[in-house]
Every structure is written in C-alpha cells, then in structure tokens.
Scaffold this active site. Structure first.
Site, PDB file in Angstrom:
ATOM      1  N   GLU A 272       0.846  -1.190   0.000  1.00 39.65           N
ATOM      2  CA  GLU A 272       0.000   0.000   0.000  1.00 39.65           C
ATOM      3  C   GLU A 272       0.881   1.240   0.000  1.00 39.65           C
ATOM      4  OE1 GLU A 272      -2.797  -0.169   3.225  1.00 39.65           O
ATOM      5  OE2 GLU A 272      -3.996  -1.726   2.259  1.00 39.65           O
ATOM      6  N   HIS A 291      -8.301   1.368   1.685  1.00 40.60           N
ATOM      7  CA  HIS A 291      -8.062   1.038   3.091  1.00 40.60           C
ATOM      8  C   HIS A 291      -8.646   2.122   4.011  1.00 40.60           C
ATOM      9  CE1 HIS A 291      -5.160  -1.490   5.760  1.00 40.60           C
ATOM     10  NE2 HIS A 291      -6.341  -1.320   6.318  1.00 40.60           N
TER      11      HIS A 291
END
Length: 329
Positions: A272, A291
């Site tokens: 990420e 997220h």
C-alpha cells in the site's frame, strides 16, 4: 494537566499525519508537544525528526514500516502506538528488544470496519458498480440485472474479534447465518450471532460470503491462496478489510478472471499504496476502496482519543489494560 499541575513536557511524533483534533486537544491540555509528518514519509525524514525532537512517543498512522533503525533514532523513546489495530507496519520484535512497548487502539474502529465489510458485501450482491455505470451510460434494461438476495446465505468470518462480531450482528437482520473460524478465540467470543467451525476448509466450502478479519502474522500471510479459493463456491464473494498480505493477490486475480469465484470486495492491498497498473483495477467483478474502512470521522476520532489517552497514560507511568499491548509473535 493533572490535579492542576501540568505534565512534564513530552514530545509525541505522529508518522503519516496528525491525530484527530480531539486527540490533539488531549495532548495540548497536558502540555505535550505534538509533531507530525505527511503521509508515507521517507525513512530519512522520520529518523531526522525523531532524532532532532528527542521524542518520547511515536504514533504510527501512514508509514511504510517502523523498523529498528527508526526505533533507535530517539534516545528518549518510551512507547510506540499504532493509530488503529493492525501493527504489521511496526517491527514489534525489535521494539521488544529495545524495551519499547507497542500499543494498539484495539476495538476503536471496529464498528466502522464492520459497516464497510457490510457495504462491500451488499455492493457485490446488488451489482452496484456495474448498475451505476449502466444507468450513467444511458441504460435502463432490467433484464440485464444479475443481483441477488443475501437472505438465506451463509457468511463465513475468518477471525472473530470485535470487527467480526459486529459484522455477524449486522448480517443477522438480513436473514444470513454466520459461521466463524478462529483457532485462538475462546467459545464465548463467538457470541449469539456466529457458530464456530473447526477448520478454515470447512468454512470456505460452506460460505456464500467469506470475510477476512484476522491479524497479519507469519501464520496468516497468504492464508487465502489458490488452494483455499478453489474450495469456495463459484457463486461466493471474498471480502478483505483486514490486511492485503492475508490474500495471495496473484491467485485471487487468476480466480476472478476464470470465474472460480463470483467477486471480491477489497479495502486492503499489498503493498500500500498499490501499483497504478494493478490487474485488479480492470476486473468488473471487484469493488475496491483505499483502506478506509476504519477511517470514518467517527472511527478516526475514537481511534485518536484511545491512542492519545493510552500514550499519555503510559508516559505518566499509569496502568493500561493488557489488551492494548502488542507482543511479538
């Protein structure tokens, strides 16, 4: 300020952005100096800030990883706290070797994450992504709709912590039954809304929706791979609001392309932020989000309050509940 006396001047550094305003208020009232970086700061920036500020505490928000070198940057470091529950971006073992406790805001954002898992499940079942695009493109043909009811379906939870229990309670009014696999949870953790199953394989075979709510550990990395996806029903959905590394992403992409499962709702990825050319973006049977399941204003406020209170309590030498401490696995 306690008993009318201001605390000694502590410095807290938040990596990846400041805490919520209510958390900053807690620090300000206690005389704490609160510093922060932008999202995903470079390692050398983090080290320089910690060294120059001689911080007593680190709050981890959006950073690639807090390793031993970062932990050693401030000679006065007394605590590191995750602004959330998952601590895979912290070298917990290195912190333990240095005698620095690691805290997590356990349960603070559980309701928001459970709601997000519910939203991903409903979005997939009702084909919201494709139907939205269809109408915006001028379509109005109802025969093309392939959505389904969730009533009578089985929700399978991998992990039955506070998020899993909240999701199970939300699914029950929809007419769903819930089963859960969690080898570390006591019987009472399953509560009135979920029935325990003995193996992951049994859960995957029986579930119409599989939702992941387990922490990232060496044992759960790539827990859901080609073999596990192959056990799922072809009509099943996979939901991941846990950590991206729990799923073998290449195996998931292959299964989605081949129609071995019906779809996936993903709020977390590895790494990420994910690559711009990630093959998941081109798949029509995937819903994605960055997220953010646990970062609603309400959840972020609660996480910040819990994190800041716990950090301040530890710096003051006050007792904290054992559930907030993260230990090496």
């Amino acid at each position: 300020m306690r008993d009318g006396v201001r605390d000694m001047a502590f410095t807290v550094v938040s990596l990846g952005g400041p805490v919520a305003a209510e958390g900053e208020d807690i620090f300000r009232a206690a005389g704490v100096r609160s510093l922060s970086t932008g999202p995903y700061p470079k390692k050398e920036e983090v080290i320089a800030l910690l060294r120059d500020s001689a911080a007593e505490a680190i709050i981890v928000r959006l950073v690639e990883r807090v390793d031993a070198e970062i932990l050693r940057a401030s000679p006065r470091l007394k605590v590191i706290a995750k602004h959330g529950a998952g601590t895979n971006d912290i070298d917990v073992a290195a912190a333990a070797e240095l005698g620095v406790p690691v805290l997590a805001a356990v349960g603070a954002n559980a309701h928001s994450v459970a709601e997000h898992a519910l939203a991903l499940m409903l979005g997939l079942a009702k084909e919201l992504r494709s139907q939205d695009a269809f109408v915006r493109g001028g379509g109005w043909e109802k025969k093309a709709y392939g959505g389904r009811e969730l009533r009578g379906s089985v929700l399978g939870l991998v992990g039955i912590g506070q998020i899993g229990r909240a999701f199970a309670a939300m699914a029950e009014p929809l007419g769903m039954s819930t089963i859960a696999f969690d080898p570390f949870a006591p019987e009472e953790a399953f509560g009135p809304h979920a029935r325990r199953v003995a193996t992951l394989e049994a859960l995957l075979e029986a579930s119409d929706v599989v939702s992941l709510h387990c922490p990232l550990t060496p044992a759960t990395e790539n827990l859901i791979g080609a073999r596990e996806i192959g056990l799922m029903k072809k009509s099943a959905f996979l939901i991941n609001t846990a950590r991206g590394e729990v799923v073998d992403e290449a195996a998931l992409v292959a299964a989605l392309r081949a129609g071995r499962i019906a779809g996936a709702g993903l709020d977390s990825f590895a790494p990420e932020p994910p690559a711009a050319e990630n093959p998941l973006w081109s798949l029509p049977n995937v819903l994605v989000s960055p997220h953010i399941g646990g970062v609603t204003p309400e959840a972020r406020r609660e996480v910040s309050l819990m994190t800041c209170r716990n950090v301040l309590s530890l710096l003051r030498g006050e007792a904290l509940a054992p559930r907030f401490f993260v230990r090496p696995r």
